[in-house]
Write a protein that holds these residues in place. Structure first.
Motif, short mmCIF file in Angstrom:
data_model
loop_
_atom_site.label_atom_id
_atom_site.label_comp_id
_atom_site.label_asym_id
_atom_site.label_seq_id
_atom_site.Cartn_x
_atom_site.Cartn_y
_atom_site.Cartn_z
N TRP A 106 -58.55 -19.37 -20.80
CA TRP A 106 -59.98 -19.22 -20.93
C TRP A 106 -60.56 -19.18 -19.50
O TRP A 106 -61.37 -18.20 -19.40
N CYS A 107 -60.13 -20.06 -18.77
CA CYS A 107 -60.72 -19.87 -17.33
C CYS A 107 -60.68 -18.51 -16.75
O CYS A 107 -61.49 -17.92 -15.99
N LEU A 108 -59.52 -18.05 -16.78
CA LEU A 108 -59.14 -16.80 -16.20
C LEU A 108 -60.06 -15.64 -17.09
O LEU A 108 -60.75 -14.82 -16.25
N PHE A 109 -60.31 -15.85 -18.38
CA PHE A 109 -61.18 -14.71 -18.98
C PHE A 109 -62.83 -15.06 -18.21
O PHE A 109 -63.36 -14.08 -18.36
N ALA A 123 -73.28 -11.19 -21.70
CA ALA A 123 -71.83 -11.61 -21.87
C ALA A 123 -71.48 -12.80 -21.17
O ALA A 123 -70.74 -13.78 -21.57
N PHE A 124 -71.98 -13.00 -20.00
CA PHE A 124 -71.67 -13.86 -19.07
C PHE A 124 -72.12 -15.18 -19.50
O PHE A 124 -71.54 -16.41 -19.57
N LEU A 125 -73.29 -15.33 -20.20
CA LEU A 125 -73.95 -16.34 -20.66
C LEU A 125 -73.19 -16.85 -21.98
O LEU A 125 -73.26 -18.19 -22.17
N VAL A 126 -72.84 -15.87 -22.73
CA VAL A 126 -72.15 -16.45 -23.64
C VAL A 126 -70.73 -17.10 -23.15
O VAL A 126 -70.38 -18.02 -23.95
N ALA A 127 -70.10 -16.65 -22.22
CA ALA A 127 -68.83 -17.13 -21.85
C ALA A 127 -69.14 -18.65 -21.11
O ALA A 127 -68.24 -19.40 -21.38
N ALA A 128 -70.31 -18.65 -20.47
CA ALA A 128 -70.60 -19.84 -19.71
C ALA A 128 -70.79 -21.05 -20.95
O ALA A 128 -70.34 -22.10 -20.65
#
Length: 380
Positions: A106-109, A123-128
């Motif tokens: 997950w961290c790599l993704f 997309a970045f905010l969803v991942a964060a």
């Protein structure tokens, strides 16, 4: 009798053993759904970011890796024997490896999303947000091991945050927020780990108390033999099994002679010592794992002998009678004679329709032995 006594005297697991077994079960159950949530968050992030058309093969590979991880976690069940410390430790660290691999993926993704977006995109905010959720869940889920819970939180976000801080200046505000959240999680892990240890100690204390109560409820406190409750339960079980197979099952009913006279003449402490001596001598004589010696009344004992025919039971009863008669109780300066009247027989399936009928028939033989002058064996 050895198996029965071992069961009644069996100690509950130590706190360390109980915690090891419980923590392994908790880790297995808590870790299993993790890969599913990773996959859901990964799919949402990729959908919002439009990654499927451009990075379909890479996304499929990550999904496949999480599928393999889920399967490996599912089949890697905890060992049944928690007393085997080496096997438990091996399982423990292998399962933590599977957990840590999921965190690294997950961290790599997350790092790849930040690298591709180069800013605060949807997309970045969803991942964060997913990263915050996963690390917060890790604090709760893996509080059973403080160091490992900390390691989970570190692997989920720290490598990506370091990369963003160095290579993506536009993400510094998010890095600052995640860093503050990380510091909070460190304190939370310490508190939750302490709460988990306290919970384990309380559960173990309750288990120990319940085990002790159950043990005492099946033991005669004075002699250490099985009590009437344990005898009734065991006799019914053996009787039904023997009746179904039409097999041999013998029973002795042993009643001490003139026991009231011992109490009246030498005192109740001498009477107690007499009962303890009879229990010891009887237990030494009947040592098979299937044999059972129980105190079923004040001065009355029962000996249950599976796979024993009537002739063998008579010989054993005579041996017991002689042993008791030849071993007077040494009490202060007195040698107190101790004898017993014994009724004995093997179950007779043409006569004995119930366990109660069998017991009554053999108990009547014990009374007949008393009526004929005591210190004798009578076959029912």
């Amino acid at each position: 009798m050895a198996d029965i006594q071992e069961l009644m005297h069996q100690a509950p697991p130590s706190l360390a053993q109980y915690r090891r077994q419980r923590a392994a079960a908790d880790l297995y159950q808590r870790a299993l759904p993790g890969t599913i949530f990773y996959g859901i968050a990964l799919a949402i992030t990729a959908w919002v970011g439009g990654y499927f058309p451009h990075y379909g093969s890479a996304m499929a590979a990550v999904f496949a890796l999480y599928g393999v991880l889920w399967y490996l976690r599912w089949v890697h069940t905890p060992p049944q024997d928690s007393s085997n410390v080496q096997a438990s430790d091996t399982w423990w660290w292998r399962h933590w490896t599977l957990v840590n691999v999921g965190c690294v993926l997950w961290c790599l993704f997350f790092l790849a999303v930040g690298h591709l977006e180069q800013g605060l995109s949807t997309a970045f905010l969803v991942a964060a947000v997913s990263t915050i959720a996963f690390s917060s869940a890790g604090c709760e889920t893996y509080s059973l091991h403080k160091r490992q819970a900390l390691w989970v939180v570190v692997l989920l976000q720290v490598p990506a945050l370091l990369y963003f801080a160095v290579a993506v200046p536009a993400l510094w505000p998010v890095c600052a927020v995640l860093a503050v959240n990380f510091i909070y999680q460190l304190t939370h892990i310490r508190r939750r780990a302490a709460e988990y240890d306290t919970q384990m100690a309380i559960e173990h204390a309750l288990l120990t108390s319940r085990t002790e109560v159950e043990r005492l409820s099946r033991l005669d406190a004075l002699t250490g033999l099985a009590n009437r409750r344990e005898y009734d339960s065991t006799f019914r079980t053996h009787w039904r099994l023997a009746a179904r197979q039409q097999g041999n099952l013998a029973l002795m009913v042993v009643d001490l002679d003139h026991f009231k006279r011992i109490n009246d003449t030498y005192g109740h402490l001498a009477g107690d010592a007499c009962l303890q001596q009879v229990a010891r001598l009887t237990g030494e004589l009947f040592k098979r794992s299937s044999d059972m010696v129980a105190r079923i009344g004040g001065e009355e004992f029962a000996v249950l002998l599976p796979d024993t025919n009537a002739e063998e039971a008579m010989q054993l009863a005579q041996t017991l009678r002689r042993t008791l008669a030849e071993t007077p109780l040494q009490w202060d300066e007195h040698r107190i004679p101790v004898t017993a009247s014994i009724g004995v027989d093997c179950m007779r399936w043409d006569l004995d329709l119930t366990p109660q009928a069998s017991f009554s028939r053999i108990d009547s033989a014990c009374y007949t032995a008393k009526a004929r002058g005591r210190n004798r064996v009578v076959q029912a």
